[in-house]
Write a protein that holds these residues in place. Structure first.
Motif, short mmCIF file in Angstrom:
data_model
loop_
_atom_site.label_atom_id
_atom_site.label_comp_id
_atom_site.label_asym_id
_atom_site.label_seq_id
_atom_site.Cartn_x
_atom_site.Cartn_y
_atom_site.Cartn_z
N ASP A 185 17.62 29.52 90.29
CA ASP A 185 16.72 30.11 89.30
C ASP A 185 17.43 30.42 87.99
O ASP A 185 16.79 30.59 86.96
CB ASP A 185 16.10 31.40 89.85
CG ASP A 185 15.18 31.15 91.02
OD1 ASP A 185 14.70 30.00 91.16
OD2 ASP A 185 14.92 32.08 91.79
N ASP B 146 18.43 27.21 84.22
CA ASP B 146 17.95 27.01 82.86
C ASP B 146 18.59 28.01 81.90
O ASP B 146 18.89 27.68 80.75
CB ASP B 146 16.43 27.14 82.81
CG ASP B 146 15.72 25.91 83.38
OD1 ASP B 146 16.39 24.87 83.57
OD2 ASP B 146 14.51 25.99 83.66
N PHE C 262 22.00 26.70 81.10
CA PHE C 262 21.93 25.56 80.18
C PHE C 262 21.75 26.04 78.74
O PHE C 262 22.37 25.53 77.81
CB PHE C 262 20.78 24.63 80.57
CG PHE C 262 20.65 23.43 79.69
CD1 PHE C 262 21.52 22.35 79.83
CD2 PHE C 262 19.68 23.37 78.70
CE1 PHE C 262 21.42 21.24 79.00
CE2 PHE C 262 19.57 22.26 77.87
CZ PHE C 262 20.44 21.20 78.03
N ASN C 263 20.91 27.06 78.57
CA ASN C 263 20.67 27.60 77.24
C ASN C 263 21.87 28.40 76.72
O ASN C 263 22.16 28.39 75.52
CB ASN C 263 19.43 28.48 77.24
CG ASN C 263 18.16 27.70 77.54
OD1 ASN C 263 18.06 26.52 77.20
ND2 ASN C 263 17.20 28.34 78.19
N ASP D 12 22.53 17.87 80.74
CA ASP D 12 21.10 18.13 80.58
C ASP D 12 20.70 19.19 81.60
O ASP D 12 21.54 19.70 82.35
CB ASP D 12 20.28 16.85 80.78
CG ASP D 12 20.64 16.09 82.06
OD1 ASP D 12 20.94 16.76 83.08
OD2 ASP D 12 20.63 14.85 82.05
N ARG D 13 19.43 19.54 81.62
CA ARG D 13 18.96 20.60 82.52
C ARG D 13 19.12 20.22 83.99
O ARG D 13 19.40 21.08 84.82
CB ARG D 13 17.51 20.97 82.21
CG ARG D 13 17.34 21.65 80.87
CD ARG D 13 15.92 22.14 80.63
NE ARG D 13 15.81 22.70 79.29
CZ ARG D 13 16.13 23.94 78.96
NH1 ARG D 13 16.56 24.78 79.89
NH2 ARG D 13 16.01 24.37 77.71
N GLN D 14 18.94 18.94 84.32
CA GLN D 14 19.11 18.54 85.71
C GLN D 14 20.56 18.70 86.15
O GLN D 14 20.83 19.12 87.28
CB GLN D 14 18.66 17.09 85.90
CG GLN D 14 18.64 16.65 87.37
CD GLN D 14 17.73 17.52 88.21
OE1 GLN D 14 16.56 17.73 87.86
NE2 GLN D 14 18.24 18.04 89.33
N ARG E 75 21.00 22.28 86.94
CA ARG E 75 20.39 22.66 88.21
C ARG E 75 21.23 22.17 89.39
O ARG E 75 21.42 22.90 90.37
CB ARG E 75 18.97 22.10 88.29
CG ARG E 75 18.01 22.72 87.29
CD ARG E 75 16.57 22.27 87.52
NE ARG E 75 15.70 22.76 86.45
CZ ARG E 75 15.27 22.00 85.45
NH1 ARG E 75 15.60 20.72 85.38
NH2 ARG E 75 14.49 22.52 84.51
#
Length: 234
Positions: free
Chosen positions: A43, A46, A49-50, A69-71, A74
């Protein structure tokens, strides 16, 4: 070094009056005034990532690389969430994931543990929350779990990490030369530690520093943590 003599007149270590092994750290939240440590979970991906947009922050983190990237974030976070040594915690400030750190090299039989794999975003660095989460983990290790030794290790070329260790009250123990190879390069490792007997003075310094009244209206500290720790030591 404190010691005693055995029946042969040889110096040996002092008796350890502590039930061993100590418990493995439960993976639980630790609440502070300025921040919360929560078990790292997908959770938080993200948020990471930011928060970690500056790739230079990954330079000294083992084999880890900035998120593509976001993946990628995750997948990376899912792997770390499943680990129990290192055991990862997310730093949350006002509900936002702004950093992570871990307990690792967990040795219940020796009552020794290391804090490491620390990555604080620019939004967290230099804040009261950044210091508080270090205090929360130290207090948990020494008081809740009854460990004897708390370690900090870093690349000897990582000057910010070395400064942070000293500011937080760790004692420098030396350099292990050519200790590791990571990212295809040599690492000499700087070792630091805090012992259980040193903790009461450190705790006093942290608690005074973290009080709201130690900061003026602009958020500037009135007393430094280093000075408070030094004055609290016997």
């Amino acid at each position: 070094m404190d010691h005693r003599l055995n029946q042969y007149g040889q110096p040996i270590g002092l008796f350890v009056d502590l039930p061993l092994p100590r418990p493995h750290p439960p993976h639980q939240a630790l609440e502070g005034r300025y921040a919360t440590l929560e078990p790292l979970s997908v959770d938080h991906a993200d948020g990471f990532f930011n928060a970690f947009s500056d790739p230079s922050g990954w330079t000294y983190l083992g084999e880890e690389t900035p998120f593509d990237d976001r993946q990628h974030a995750r997948d990376w976070t899912a792997g770390k969430a499943a680990s129990r040594d290192p055991q990862f915690y997310t730093v949350l400030v006002q509900g936002r994931a702004v950093g992570f750190l871990s307990l690792l090299r967990i040795n219940p039989q020796a009552a020794s543990i290391e804090v490491g794999f620390i990555h604080f975003s620019p939004a967290l660095q230099g804040t009261r929350a950044a210091t508080e989460v270090q205090f929360l983990l130290m207090r948990h290790v020494f008081e809740d779990l009854g460990y004897r030794r708390y370690e900090w290790k870093c690349d000897a070329l990582n000057a910010p990490s070395r400064r942070a260790a000293l500011r937080l009250g760790f004692s420098f123990e030396g350099i292990f030369r050519q200790a590791l190879v990571y990212k295809g390069r040599n690492r000499d490792t700087a070792w630091y530690s805090i012992l259980d007997g040193e903790w009461p003075a450190l705790r006093q310094g942290f608690e005074i520093w973290l009080k709201p009244e130690n900061f003026d209206a602009q958020g500037q500290q009135r007393q430094s943590l280093s000075a408070l720790i030094a004055s609290a030591k016997p």
